[in-house]
Design a protein around this motif. Structure first.
Motif, PDB file in Angstrom:
ATOM      1  N   GLY A 156      74.774  19.011  58.732  1.00 43.08           N
ATOM      2  CA  GLY A 156      74.293  20.357  59.021  1.00 43.08           C
ATOM      3  C   GLY A 156      74.812  21.347  57.996  1.00 43.08           C
ATOM      4  N   ALA A 157      76.105  21.222  57.655  1.00 45.59           N
ATOM      5  CA  ALA A 157      76.710  22.110  56.665  1.00 45.59           C
ATOM      6  C   ALA A 157      76.004  21.935  55.330  1.00 45.59           C
ATOM      7  N   SER A 158      75.743  20.658  54.990  1.00 42.85           N
ATOM      8  CA  SER A 158      75.103  20.370  53.709  1.00 42.85           C
ATOM      9  C   SER A 158      73.691  20.950  53.669  1.00 42.85           C
ATOM     10  N   GLU A 159      72.967  20.828  54.797  1.00 38.82           N
ATOM     11  CA  GLU A 159      71.597  21.346  54.822  1.00 38.82           C
ATOM     12  C   GLU A 159      71.580  22.870  54.754  1.00 38.82           C
ATOM     13  N   ARG A 160      72.535  23.485  55.450  1.00 38.04           N
ATOM     14  CA  ARG A 160      72.604  24.940  55.391  1.00 38.04           C
ATOM     15  C   ARG A 160      72.871  25.386  53.965  1.00 38.04           C
ATOM     16  N   LYS A 161      73.767  24.622  53.302  1.00 37.16           N
ATOM     17  CA  LYS A 161      74.115  24.975  51.932  1.00 37.16           C
ATOM     18  C   LYS A 161      72.916  24.769  51.005  1.00 37.16           C
ATOM     19  N   LEU A 162      72.170  23.678  51.246  1.00 30.59           N
ATOM     20  CA  LEU A 162      70.971  23.423  50.444  1.00 30.59           C
ATOM     21  C   LEU A 162      70.044  24.626  50.498  1.00 30.59           C
ATOM     22  N   ALA A 163      69.873  25.154  51.734  1.00 31.45           N
ATOM     23  CA  ALA A 163      68.961  26.271  51.911  1.00 31.45           C
ATOM     24  C   ALA A 163      69.491  27.508  51.196  1.00 31.45           C
ATOM     25  N   LYS A 164      70.820  27.633  51.146  1.00 28.87           N
ATOM     26  CA  LYS A 164      71.410  28.856  50.609  1.00 28.87           C
ATOM     27  C   LYS A 164      71.538  28.856  49.090  1.00 28.87           C
ATOM     28  N   VAL A 165      72.163  27.820  48.546  1.00 26.42           N
ATOM     29  CA  VAL A 165      72.508  27.905  47.118  1.00 26.42           C
ATOM     30  C   VAL A 165      71.847  26.830  46.265  1.00 26.42           C
ATOM     31  N   GLU A 166      71.026  25.956  46.878  1.00 30.94           N
ATOM     32  CA  GLU A 166      70.345  24.918  46.115  1.00 30.94           C
ATOM     33  C   GLU A 166      71.279  24.187  45.144  1.00 30.94           C
ATOM     34  N   PRO A 167      72.248  23.432  45.685  1.00 25.20           N
ATOM     35  CA  PRO A 167      73.207  22.755  44.795  1.00 25.20           C
ATOM     36  C   PRO A 167      72.533  21.780  43.840  1.00 25.20           C
ATOM     37  N   LEU A 168      71.332  21.306  44.197  1.00 22.81           N
ATOM     38  CA  LEU A 168      70.650  20.365  43.306  1.00 22.81           C
ATOM     39  C   LEU A 168      70.218  21.049  42.013  1.00 22.81           C
ATOM     40  N   ALA A 169      70.250  22.377  42.002  1.00 25.37           N
ATOM     41  CA  ALA A 169      69.879  23.100  40.792  1.00 25.37           C
ATOM     42  C   ALA A 169      71.053  23.238  39.821  1.00 25.37           C
ATOM     43  N   PHE A 170      72.246  22.776  40.246  1.00 23.09           N
ATOM     44  CA  PHE A 170      73.396  22.883  39.350  1.00 23.09           C
ATOM     45  C   PHE A 170      73.175  22.070  38.083  1.00 23.09           C
ATOM     46  N   PRO A 171      73.660  22.559  36.951  1.00 22.95           N
ATOM     47  CA  PRO A 171      73.516  21.783  35.711  1.00 22.95           C
ATOM     48  C   PRO A 171      74.520  20.645  35.656  1.00 22.95           C
ATOM     49  N   ILE A 172      74.171  19.610  34.923  1.00 17.83           N
ATOM     50  CA  ILE A 172      75.118  18.525  34.688  1.00 17.83           C
ATOM     51  C   ILE A 172      76.023  18.936  33.532  1.00 17.83           C
ATOM     52  N   ASP A 173      77.284  18.517  33.625  1.00 16.86           N
ATOM     53  CA  ASP A 173      78.271  18.797  32.573  1.00 16.86           C
ATOM     54  C   ASP A 173      78.102  17.737  31.479  1.00 16.86           C
ATOM     55  N   VAL A 174      77.241  18.018  30.506  1.00 15.34           N
ATOM     56  CA  VAL A 174      76.911  17.020  29.479  1.00 15.34           C
ATOM     57  C   VAL A 174      78.132  16.622  28.638  1.00 15.34           C
ATOM     58  N   PRO A 175      78.977  17.565  28.206  1.00 20.15           N
ATOM     59  CA  PRO A 175      80.168  17.146  27.450  1.00 20.15           C
ATOM     60  C   PRO A 175      81.058  16.180  28.240  1.00 20.15           C
ATOM     61  N   LEU A 176      81.174  16.412  29.555  1.00 19.92           N
ATOM     62  CA  LEU A 176      81.989  15.510  30.380  1.00 19.92           C
ATOM     63  C   LEU A 176      81.334  14.122  30.464  1.00 19.92           C
ATOM     64  N   ALA A 177      80.002  14.098  30.628  1.00 18.83           N
ATOM     65  CA  ALA A 177      79.282  12.811  30.676  1.00 18.83           C
ATOM     66  C   ALA A 177      79.459  12.058  29.355  1.00 18.83           C
ATOM     67  N   THR A 178      79.430  12.785  28.245  1.00 18.57           N
ATOM     68  CA  THR A 178      79.633  12.155  26.934  1.00 18.57           C
ATOM     69  C   THR A 178      81.067  11.638  26.804  1.00 18.57           C
ATOM     70  N   ALA A 179      82.023  12.399  27.331  1.00 17.29           N
ATOM     71  CA  ALA A 179      83.435  11.977  27.280  1.00 17.29           C
ATOM     72  C   ALA A 179      83.627  10.685  28.080  1.00 17.29           C
ATOM     73  N   TRP A 180      82.970  10.560  29.226  1.00 15.08           N
ATOM     74  CA  TRP A 180      83.052   9.317  30.014  1.00 15.08           C
ATOM     75  C   TRP A 180      82.525   8.140  29.200  1.00 15.08           C
ATOM     76  N   GLN A 181      81.422   8.373  28.477  1.00 15.13           N
ATOM     77  CA  GLN A 181      80.836   7.289  27.679  1.00 15.13           C
ATOM     78  C   GLN A 181      81.787   6.881  26.550  1.00 15.13           C
ATOM     79  N   LEU A 182      82.408   7.884  25.900  1.00 12.91           N
ATOM     80  CA  LEU A 182      83.374   7.584  24.838  1.00 12.91           C
ATOM     81  C   LEU A 182      84.539   6.777  25.399  1.00 12.91           C
ATOM     82  N   GLU A 183      85.035   7.204  26.561  1.00 20.82           N
ATOM     83  CA  GLU A 183      86.174   6.547  27.185  1.00 20.82           C
ATOM     84  C   GLU A 183      85.849   5.082  27.493  1.00 20.82           C
ATOM     85  N   HIS A 184      84.620   4.816  27.912  1.00 15.73           N
ATOM     86  CA  HIS A 184      84.227   3.456  28.291  1.00 15.73           C
ATOM     87  C   HIS A 184      83.501   2.725  27.154  1.00 15.73           C
ATOM     88  N   GLU A 185      83.490   3.322  25.958  1.00 13.26           N
ATOM     89  CA  GLU A 185      82.794   2.751  24.794  1.00 13.26           C
ATOM     90  C   GLU A 185      81.375   2.352  25.156  1.00 13.26           C
TER      91      GLU A 185
END
Ligand SMILES: [Mn+2]
Length: 235
Positions: A156-185
């Motif tokens: 319920g909390a998650s659905e209320r939040k979805l309606a309010k702030v649309e968390p799915l619209a948050f951007p992905i942290d691309v530098p962090l995703a790239t850092a994970w790839q570097l770390e795992h080669e």
């Protein structure tokens, strides 16, 4: 190898369950392994509840597939934190926040994706809470009807939040995703969580995002020399 996630099976939704069953049959016919990157179920209360609702045929099909030697891996998503041990009892191989697959020279990091979203502060607080030792300890002590109530509250909390702030619209942290790839080669990172298809390439490393499932199609990555995003539709 096929990778999917964010199926979001609902305990009352037999249509989505039927689509996933057809998808699992297709995966067994076409792939040597299925990787679920989290949020298979909208919420998970335990095996007893699962066998009484629309999850039942899915649970049975996963048990049947793994017993027959078809490997199914599970990477925990933001809605799966409560019962990874119970998913193991279905025959699934359960991983933590990320797992790396090597296919020849190609290495792919597979993760749910919630750790790679920037800016979602209230979600990070929620994640710290539900993943805390105290919360987990409490989960094992309480009877399943209390778990069900807690799942409904969180949902319920998650659905209320979805309606309010649309968390799915948050951007992905691309530098962090790239850092994970570097770390795992690794050359690529596959994730879901945000339910939208996006590709980000940085210095020869690629982050691919999986769209969410709908009632008539099951998006998934097919891992080969280069991973591709495909859509399963029942014939
Ligand atoms: Mn999801």
């Amino acid at each position: 190898m096929w990778v999917t996630g964010d199926v979001h099976l609902d305990p009352r939704d037999a249509v989505r369950a039927e689509l996933f069953l057809a998808f699992l049959r297709a995966a067994r016919a076409s792939a040597d392994r299925l990787v679920l990157l989290g949020d298979l179920f909208d919420y998970w209360i335990g095996p007893a509840h699962a066998r009484r609702c629309a999850y039942a045929p899915v649970v049975a099909a996963l048990e049947e597939a793994t017993a027959a030697g078809f490997p199914v891996d599970f990477v925990c998503g933001n809605r799966d934190f409560l019962g990874p041990g119970e998913l193991r009892s279905l025959g699934l191989t359960v991983h933590g926040d990320a797992v790396v697959y090597a296919r020849g020279a190609q290495r792919s990091v597979v993760t749910h994706g919630d750790l790679l979203v920037s800016g979602d502060r209230s979600y990070k607080r929620y994640r710290r809470c539900v993943r805390s030792a105290l919360f987990r300890f409490g989960y094992w002590l309480v009877p399943s009807f209390v778990r069900l109530a807690v799942a409904h509250l969180l949902r319920g909390a998650s659905e209320r939040k979805l309606a309010k702030v649309e968390p799915l619209a948050f951007p992905i942290d691309v530098p962090l995703a790239t850092a994970w790839q570097l770390e795992h080669e690794a050359e690529e990172l596959l994730m879901g969580h945000l339910h939208r298809a996006e590709t980000h390439a940085v210095d020869g490393r690629t982050t691919r995002m999986l769209p969410g499932w709908t009632d008539d199609c099951g998006p998934h990555f097919v891992l080969g020399p280069a991973s591709s995003l495909e859509t399963f539709t029942p014939t």
